[in-house]
Design an enzyme around this catalytic site. Structure first.
Site, PDB file in Angstrom:
ATOM      1  N   ALA A   1       0.795  -1.228   0.000  1.00 60.50           N
ATOM      2  CA  ALA A   1       0.000   0.000   0.000  1.00 60.50           C
ATOM      3  C   ALA A   1       0.825   1.274   0.000  1.00 60.50           C
ATOM      4  O   ALA A   1       0.479   2.249  -0.677  1.00 60.50           O
ATOM      5  CB  ALA A   1      -0.939  -0.020   1.209  1.00 60.50           C
TER       6      ALA A   1
ATOM      7  N   GLU B   1      11.825  -3.200  -8.371  1.00 63.68           N
ATOM      8  CA  GLU B   1      11.905  -2.210  -7.300  1.00 63.68           C
ATOM      9  C   GLU B   1      12.318  -0.863  -7.891  1.00 63.68           C
ATOM     10  O   GLU B   1      13.429  -0.702  -8.388  1.00 63.68           O
ATOM     11  CB  GLU B   1      12.915  -2.645  -6.235  1.00 63.68           C
ATOM     12  CG  GLU B   1      12.558  -3.943  -5.517  1.00 63.68           C
ATOM     13  CD  GLU B   1      11.470  -3.780  -4.473  1.00 63.68           C
ATOM     14  OE1 GLU B   1      11.041  -2.630  -4.234  1.00 63.68           O
ATOM     15  OE2 GLU B   1      11.055  -4.806  -3.899  1.00 63.68           O
TER      16      GLU B   1
END
Length: 422
Positions: free
Chosen positions: A183, A385
């Site tokens: 989140a 990432e």
């Protein structure tokens, strides 16, 4: 004038009060073996880890958040375990307030310009879904919005299919991308939206729309994402309450909930750990959406990427034991192809992308989407990432355009690699 003062006080109270829980929380960089850093995930909020190849200490380095109450205890622990530690930030709440002020300012500017979406701010769940619907209405021959299901709290999870042949040409490869499984990684939905925009609105590379079918899920964890916007900026997990201890520790780490060596990591079994794997594999409706998308297109899916933040890495399987899949060399080559395209556009201060096996670059993980998708047969699967620079998750909105632009270059390079090998 009196009413204006009251309004300002209410706004300031909302902005400053929301981050009060992180007042005085400090960020520390801690170095240790991969095993030691992995153990910390059960008890601490580890914001990210830096590979040993990139760290000055020669060990994996973790960015750790410590509250005033736990600081002394853990600093003693690090010292007793010969884990070098240095303070990175003095007050996390102050950093959050600065981020929020910039976002609000940029959103106001974007609305004044009349744009439905821009690449210099962040948007909530409803706004992202509205933008997807707008694109489907404007480009009906190319974009289809799928209402995939509801989150635990009842929010609609939508994704787009982008196809010049409505997914009816079974000779075309498929690329699947998801974002915001975690989140607090706010920079990931803009990247997903920008990929959609480049394929549909900008028509940046017609070969990639003519030759490939795309499935993109810009917001995989809407409950957690909204909670991180409205309540707790550092929230990582889903918001489910269907497991033991969920009243005290709600939510599951969506990227530990996939059915690949699920249940084999003791640290991930703790409901209060940020890497809690859930009561069962695929217990989370949000994760089941990703599972179903992949399985529906399994015979044609050539590339799967899960967008995360932060660290500048393309990580591939197997994360649970450090061995390589049969196509390990190809995974590395395709990853380097994408990483090189990104690095060519990156800021000077950005770390070059690292491409490698997740367990060897960082530490062992279980239940990840990257490993599950590779196990069920998708040839090329990665955890990507994105950059955080010196800001970590709290990437200032003025960096969003840079990140989405460079990442699109990497995705496009990966898509061309898929076409060349299909």
């Amino acid at each position: 004038m009196e009413r204006l003062v009251v309004c300002l006080l209410l706004v300031l109270g909302a902005v400053y009060g929301r981050h009060e829980k992180y007042e005085g929380h400090q960020l520390f960089k801690v170095a240790g073996t991969a095993e030691k850093i992995a153990e910390l995930y059960e008890q601490l909020d580890i914001l990210t880890a830096t590979p040993s190849s990139r760290s000055e200490s020669g060990y994996v380095e973790a960015l750790v958040r410590l509250s005033p109450e736990e600081r002394l205890q853990w600093l003693k622990y690090f010292d007793a375990n010969s884990m070098p530690v240095s303070k990175i930030a003095d007050n996390l709440a102050e950093i959050m307030r600065g981020e929020e002020a910039k976002i609000k300012s940029n959103r106001i500017a974007a609305k004044r310009s009349g744009r439905s979406i821009s690449w210099d701010t962040y948007y909530n769940h409803e706004e992202i879904n509205e933008y997807l619907d707008e694109l489907a209405a404007e480009y009906p021959d190319l974009v289809t919005v799928i209402n995939a299901g509801l989150s635990y709290e009842g929010r609609q999870i939508k994704y787009v299919r982008i196809s010049t042949t409505r997914f009816e040409n079974l000779q075309k490869p498929v690329i699947v991308i998801d974002a915001a499984v975690h989140a607090r990684e706010w920079v990931t939905p803009p990247v997903a939206l920008y990929i959609i925009n480049q394929l549909v609105v900008a028509a940046a590379d017609s070969v990639l729309t003519e030759g490939i079918d795309w499935v993109i899920i810009p917001l995989a964890n809407p409950d957690g994402y909204q909670y991180s916007i409205e309540e707790d900026r550092m929230w990582r997990k889903t918001r489910s309450r269907s497991h033991a201890s969920s009243d005290a520790c709600p939510g599951v780490d969506g990227n530990r909930n996939f059915d690949h060596h699920w249940g084999t990591n003791a640290a991930a079994a703790n409901p209060c750990a940020i890497i809690f794997e859930g009561p069962s594999a695929f217990s989370e409706p949000e994760v089941r959406v990703i599972r179903d998308v992949v399985l529906q297109q399994l015979s044609r899916t050539s590339l799967y990427i899960s967008l995360h933040s932060f660290g500048n890495m393309f990580l591939y399987a197997w994360g649970n034991n450090g061995t390589l899949p049969a196509n390990g060399l190809i995974l590395h080559l395709a990853g380097v192809t994408m990483a090189t395209a990104i690095d060519e556009l990156a800021l000077d201060k950005a770390d070059p992308y690292i491409v490698g096996n997740a367990a060897n670059v960082l530490y062992y993980t279980t239940g990840t989407s990257r490993d599950w998708t590779r196990a069920v047969g998708v040839p090329l699967t990665y955890t990507l990432e994105l950059p955080g620079y010196e800001y970590g998750f709290l990437v200032p909105p003025e960096y969003v355009e840079q990140i989405v632009t460079e990442t699109w270059a990497g995705i496009a390079a990966g898509a061309h690699y898929v076409l060349s090998s299909w």
